[in-house]
Design an enzyme around this catalytic site. Structure first.
Site, PDB file in Angstrom:
ATOM      1  N   CYS A   1       4.949  -2.530  -5.991  1.00 54.12           N
ATOM      2  CA  CYS A   1       5.984  -1.497  -5.818  1.00 54.12           C
ATOM      3  C   CYS A   1       7.364  -2.082  -5.514  1.00 54.12           C
ATOM      4  O   CYS A   1       8.373  -1.405  -5.635  1.00 54.12           O
ATOM      5  CB  CYS A   1       5.585  -0.533  -4.714  1.00 54.12           C
ATOM      6  SG  CYS A   1       4.084   0.366  -5.105  1.00 54.12           S
TER       7      CYS A   1
ATOM      8  N   HIS B   1      12.528   2.899  -3.775  1.00 55.92           N
ATOM      9  CA  HIS B   1      11.175   3.057  -4.319  1.00 55.92           C
ATOM     10  C   HIS B   1      10.624   4.407  -3.861  1.00 55.92           C
ATOM     11  O   HIS B   1      10.801   4.803  -2.713  1.00 55.92           O
ATOM     12  CB  HIS B   1      10.292   1.913  -3.824  1.00 55.92           C
ATOM     13  CG  HIS B   1       8.837   2.128  -4.086  1.00 55.92           C
ATOM     14  ND1 HIS B   1       8.359   2.463  -5.331  1.00 55.92           N
ATOM     15  CD2 HIS B   1       7.750   2.088  -3.249  1.00 55.92           C
ATOM     16  CE1 HIS B   1       7.041   2.600  -5.256  1.00 55.92           C
ATOM     17  NE2 HIS B   1       6.660   2.382  -4.014  1.00 55.92           N
TER      18      HIS B   1
ATOM     19  N   ASN C   1       4.070   8.307  -7.032  1.00 56.44           N
ATOM     20  CA  ASN C   1       4.461   6.905  -6.888  1.00 56.44           C
ATOM     21  C   ASN C   1       4.002   6.147  -8.133  1.00 56.44           C
ATOM     22  O   ASN C   1       2.813   5.902  -8.306  1.00 56.44           O
ATOM     23  CB  ASN C   1       3.800   6.348  -5.616  1.00 56.44           C
ATOM     24  CG  ASN C   1       4.071   4.875  -5.399  1.00 56.44           C
ATOM     25  OD1 ASN C   1       4.640   4.195  -6.250  1.00 56.44           O
ATOM     26  ND2 ASN C   1       3.656   4.366  -4.254  1.00 56.44           N
TER      27      ASN C   1
END
Ligand code: UT7
Length: 352
Positions: free
Chosen positions: A113, A279, A309
């Site tokens: 990520c 993020h 996500n």
């Protein structure tokens, strides 16, 4: 000497969206649990056989078109994914092959990520040393293969059946992880900035392997002989394990710090940054970071409600949306920051 700048972006999300209520058909969860805790309303999943390199190639096509370049001008690929098509080789070469640019070197980067600041630092280095002139940065993740259910037709509402008690219990065991991830890809075409003071200004990057198991895929690793065993399947180790609360704490403490450090190094005030592109792991994390940095909500945009996500891809997808709708303007200062499995975390500063 100027750093790299973004001359075109693209994004791709596969299939039709799957809502929180759709997921409640295969596990014990609800929109009332998911949305207030994460901001997520829906996500997309790659279809059976559709891989990270497929998603990445589609996003890349759009970035190439937006940049107005001939794809033959791309002389390096930097590819980020944590859900590669194969255990090896990496997916960067596959993206190149799907685009018809075989022979171009592909650098596969595994910062999960946190990939985007790491990829920008790497791309900037490649261009600064003259190793490349035009880089395709592609970030793609297809998590569908680790979702803890098999009744995809029930998820999509194509079959009305109630799933078996066993299947429901299995999905519910992994619900904290399963509800947050979604599939997608973002891409950027990077070249050296032509205007002095524009482009990549710098990055502040960190890694701490002590926390590697805060979020990790424990099955199918070379700590074991053979690296893949029946026991791993029985123990459901093909679904990543995640210490959600620990990651949450790492994110809300480390991210404000790294943004402050980076801005200080570049002698700019945090409030001078026009866009804080975070993020998209959890809206609550980003709201806490925003409050710690004393920033107004409009500087820290969110699209997690629509995608969940997407791991390496979140910032690239968000960037593409904001560039295409005219929100991000040339000359504005962007700070892109993220934390993910590794533990990797960091921030990059770029004048667009
Ligand atoms: O991008 C990669 C890095 N990942 C992250 O940054 C994730 C950071 N962490 C988070 O965003 C949050 O920790 C989560 C959203 C993943 C989880 O939220 P939480 O408030 O930390 O929940 P929890 O895992 O501590 O679970 C609290 C309760 C538990 O029930 P009991 O034991 O209190 O009865 C869970 O079983 O909520 C339950 N639960 C759920 N209930 C309904 C966990 N997941 C779900 C769910 N639906 N999906």
């Amino acid at each position: 000497m100027t750093g790299v700048t973004i001359i075109g972006t693209g994004r791709y999300a596969p299939g039709k969206p799957v809502t929180n209520d759709d997921l409640a058909r295969v596990m014990d969860t609800s929109d009332a649990w998911i949305h207030p805790r994460t901001g997520i309303r829906q996500r997309h999943y790659a279809a059976e056989g559709e891989t990270a390199s497929d998603l990445g190639a589609k996003a890349a096509e759009r970035a190439i078109e937006a940049a107005g370049i001939d794809r033959a001008e791309i002389d390096a690929i930097v590819c980020a994914t944590m859900t590669a098509d194969y255990k090896f080789p990496g997916s960067g070469g596959l993206v190149g092959a799907k685009l018809g640019i075989q022979g171009v070197p592909a650098f596969d980067l595994s910062a999960q990520c946190a990939s985007i600041p790491f990829c920008l630092q790497m791309a900037n280095g490649l261009i600064a040393t003259g190793a490349a002139r035009t880089i395709l940065l592609v970030a793609a993740d297809a998590h569908a293969g680790f979702m803890p259910w098999t009744d995809w037709d029930v998820v999509y509402g194509e079959r009305d059946d109630v799933v078996s008690e066993e299947a429901r219990a299995q999905a519910t065991r992994h619900r904290g992880l399963a509800v947050i991830f979604g599939d997608g890809a973002g891409a950027m075409i990077l070249r050296r900035a032509e205007v002095e003071g524009h482009g990549f200004l710098g990055a502040q990057l960190h890694t701490d392997g002590d926390f590697a198991e805060d979020i990790a895929l424990l099955g199918g690793g070379f700590r074991s002989r053979p690296f893949l065993t029946h026991e791993m399947i029985d123990q459901e180790l093909y679904v990543p394990r995640m210490a959600g609360r620990s990651l949450f704490k790492h994110a809300v403490t480390k991210l404000p710090r790294v943004v402050r450090e980076l801005c200080a190094r570049h002698e700019c005030a945090v409030e001078d940054v026009d866009w804080m592109l975070a993020h998209q792991a959890n809206d609550r994390i980003n709201n806490a970071v925003r409050e710690a940095l004393k920033l107004p909500p409009e500087k820290v945009p969110s699209n997690i409600a629509r995608y969940g996500n997407t791991s390496s891809a979140t910032i690239a997808i968000l960037l593409d949306e904001l560039i295409r709708d005219g929100s991000i303007q040339r000359g504005q200062l962007l700070c892109l920051f993220a934390l993910g499995a590794g533990l990797h975390w960091g921030a990059a500063l770029l004048r667009y």
